[in-house]
Design a protein around this motif. Sequence first.
Motif, mmCIF file in Angstrom:
data_model
loop_
_atom_site.group_PDB
_atom_site.id
_atom_site.type_symbol
_atom_site.label_atom_id
_atom_site.label_comp_id
_atom_site.label_asym_id
_atom_site.label_seq_id
_atom_site.Cartn_x
_atom_site.Cartn_y
_atom_site.Cartn_z
ATOM 1 N N PRO A 22 -8.500 1.721 4.264
ATOM 2 C CA PRO A 22 -8.973 0.601 5.458
ATOM 3 C C PRO A 22 -8.288 -0.296 4.260
ATOM 4 C CG PRO A 22 -10.817 1.069 4.925
ATOM 5 C CD PRO A 22 -10.441 1.980 3.932
ATOM 6 N N ALA A 24 -8.099 -4.186 5.404
ATOM 7 C CA ALA A 24 -7.609 -5.436 5.601
ATOM 8 C C ALA A 24 -6.708 -6.744 5.549
ATOM 9 C CB ALA A 24 -9.386 -6.545 5.684
ATOM 10 N N ASN A 74 -12.796 0.939 9.967
ATOM 11 C CA ASN A 74 -13.616 0.802 8.307
ATOM 12 C C ASN A 74 -13.893 -0.956 9.185
ATOM 13 O OD1 ASN A 74 -13.878 -1.954 6.113
ATOM 14 N ND2 ASN A 74 -14.655 0.542 5.617
ATOM 15 N N THR A 154 -18.404 -1.470 5.166
ATOM 16 C CA THR A 154 -18.664 -1.961 3.808
ATOM 17 C C THR A 154 -19.018 -3.279 4.098
ATOM 18 O OG1 THR A 154 -16.395 -0.963 3.467
ATOM 19 C CG2 THR A 154 -16.129 -2.707 2.219
ATOM 20 N N GLY A 241 -7.550 3.512 -7.882
ATOM 21 C CA GLY A 241 -7.264 4.119 -8.842
ATOM 22 C C GLY A 241 -6.249 4.986 -8.662
ATOM 23 N N GLN A 260 -9.520 8.431 -1.576
ATOM 24 C CA GLN A 260 -9.438 7.207 -0.282
ATOM 25 C C GLN A 260 -8.862 6.617 -0.786
ATOM 26 O OE1 GLN A 260 -12.280 5.622 2.806
ATOM 27 N NE2 GLN A 260 -12.019 3.510 1.431
ATOM 28 N N GLY A 262 -5.806 3.482 -1.605
ATOM 29 C CA GLY A 262 -5.438 1.956 -1.275
ATOM 30 C C GLY A 262 -3.902 1.397 -1.705
ATOM 31 N N THR A 263 -4.149 1.195 -3.443
ATOM 32 C CA THR A 263 -3.087 0.497 -3.835
ATOM 33 C C THR A 263 -1.768 1.578 -3.426
ATOM 34 O OG1 THR A 263 -3.657 -0.904 -5.349
ATOM 35 C CG2 THR A 263 -2.036 -0.473 -5.528
HETATM 36 C C1 LIG Z 1 -5.198 -4.983 0.296
HETATM 37 C C2 LIG Z 1 -6.254 -4.049 0.440
HETATM 38 C C3 LIG Z 1 -7.429 -4.050 1.119
HETATM 39 C C4 LIG Z 1 -8.584 -3.671 1.308
HETATM 40 N N1 LIG Z 1 -9.075 -4.001 2.545
HETATM 41 C C5 LIG Z 1 -10.433 -3.025 3.074
HETATM 42 C C6 LIG Z 1 -11.797 -2.988 3.551
HETATM 43 O O1 LIG Z 1 -10.522 -3.443 4.491
HETATM 44 N N2 LIG Z 1 -12.337 -2.035 3.942
HETATM 45 C C7 LIG Z 1 -12.645 -1.599 2.745
HETATM 46 O O2 LIG Z 1 -14.103 -0.642 3.318
HETATM 47 N N3 LIG Z 1 -11.940 -1.221 1.558
HETATM 48 C C8 LIG Z 1 -10.238 -1.833 1.592
HETATM 49 N N4 LIG Z 1 -10.136 -1.961 0.496
HETATM 50 C C9 LIG Z 1 -10.389 -1.025 -0.091
HETATM 51 C C10 LIG Z 1 -10.053 0.214 -0.445
HETATM 52 O O3 LIG Z 1 -10.897 0.419 0.697
HETATM 53 C C11 LIG Z 1 -10.367 0.715 -2.132
HETATM 54 O O4 LIG Z 1 -11.541 0.709 -1.798
HETATM 55 C C12 LIG Z 1 -9.526 1.043 -2.670
HETATM 56 O O5 LIG Z 1 -7.870 0.677 -2.070
HETATM 57 C C13 LIG Z 1 -9.413 1.995 -3.270
HETATM 58 O O6 LIG Z 1 -8.629 1.906 -4.863
HETATM 59 P P1 LIG Z 1 -7.102 1.848 -4.849
HETATM 60 O O7 LIG Z 1 -6.334 0.471 -4.240
HETATM 61 O O8 LIG Z 1 -7.054 1.575 -6.392
HETATM 62 O O9 LIG Z 1 -6.441 2.551 -3.974
HETATM 63 C C14 LIG Z 1 -9.088 -3.089 -0.103
HETATM 64 C C15 LIG Z 1 -8.040 -2.293 -0.968
HETATM 65 C C16 LIG Z 1 -6.410 -3.136 -0.878
HETATM 66 C C17 LIG Z 1 -5.546 -3.573 -2.187
#
Ligand SMILES: Cc1cc2nc3c(=O)[nH]c(=O)nc-3n(C[C@H](O)[C@H](O)[C@H](O)COP(=O)(O)O)c2cc1C
Length: 370
Positions: A22, A24, A74, A154, A241, A260, A262-263
């Motif tokens: 997720p 945000a 989330n 979270t 990561g 999970q 994100g990036t």
């Molecule tokens: C732009 C962005 C917004 C995020 N927003 C949330 C969020 O709304 N809720 C949440 O639980 N984690 C959020 N995260 C963290 C992600 O859930 C996750 O832990 C993270 O992206 C994992 O690392 P990675 O970006 O290296 O894949 C966000 C991450 C990014 C990059």
Amino acid sequence: MTQITDRQLRQVRSEAPVWAAPMAGGPSTWRLAAAVANAGGVGFLAGGMVSAQRLTEDLRAAREAAPGRTIGVNLFVPEPANTAIPAQDRSADSDARRRRAEQVRQFRSSLLTPAEQAGVTLPEMTDLDPDAMDDWDAKLDAAVAESWPLVTFTFGLPSREVFERLHAADCTLGVTVTTPEEARAALDHGADLLTVQGPESGGHRSTHHPAATPPTASLLELIAQVRDAVGTDVPLVAAGGLMTAEDVRRVLEAGAVAAQCGTAFLRADEAGTNPVHRQALDASAAGTAFPTTALTQAFSGRWARGLENAFMRTHTDAPAAYPEVNVLTGPLKKAATAAGDPEGTNLWAGVGVAQAQTGPAERILRTLTP
Ligand SMILES: Cc1cc2nc3c(=O)[nH]c(=O)nc-3n(C[C@H](O)[C@H](O)[C@H](O)COP(=O)(O)O)c2cc1C
């Protein structure tokens, strides 16, 4: 401790052991969630900082576009609902709250000149509410009324009553944790699964206490610590990561049921990543700008990882005060985004940002699937 039922486990099982994190603030659109779910992963909506109504509509849209697939939601745990903060520190007339208000006032003063230069007005102190609820009650009501299949929390740990109420509505419940202690507490409150978030992660760290310094043990170390603390029966979803199939394979071997990411999806066609953020990610991936990521509290008052930019370097004195700092810096971030200035707004990204791919989410998911 709640035992996850077979039916609940089926709800969160997917063909590909990859969950779209997720995200945000724009990136997590219902289209991205549906695309990831249709490609065999678990799609996610980010329920923080949006209204319950908008979230409900987005979830309906995603489920319609990905029938029979798992779409998670989330939620940010607002401070008054966060049991990880001792009640005395949450009360409006506590010393902790008074100190925090003073720090926010000082930080606000330091932003007055940048605000004048940007031609924006900062919110008044009275607009900065540590107890803002982010439509929490209405979101829980919607989760119960529509029996959302998968909900993760979270930024903290809700009460046992919240877990009981959502379990009664057949929701599978997860909590993001950053330490073995948080993992134990989450299970004790009724979590069915844990999202184990390492320091490599982009975006906010989900430390349960907002003033905690985020731990630095690597994701693989943290998975091992959490396994030791909670045993092998609890489904763990690893975050931080993870950019390639090899990265995902490594966390599965360490005992996670899924990754999970994100990036890895921030540059996907279906992501709602704003143009300034996207261009900065493009430049970082191309090696032409933004070579490093760093942790900062400057944009929101909670530690988060993003591409290192001028705002982060300048405002190293921002206090641990979410959501006040998030609201306070809102007009500055908005003005920078409108002006196309990547130095003045948050550019969340994890340490693997150089490997983030462009293209359809389905293709990105395939590159992440071992
Ligand atoms: C732009 C962005 C917004 C995020 N927003 C949330 C969020 O709304 N809720 C949440 O639980 N984690 C959020 N995260 C963290 C992600 O859930 C996750 O832990 C993270 O992206 C994992 O690392 P990675 O970006 O290296 O894949 C966000 C991450 C990014 C990059």
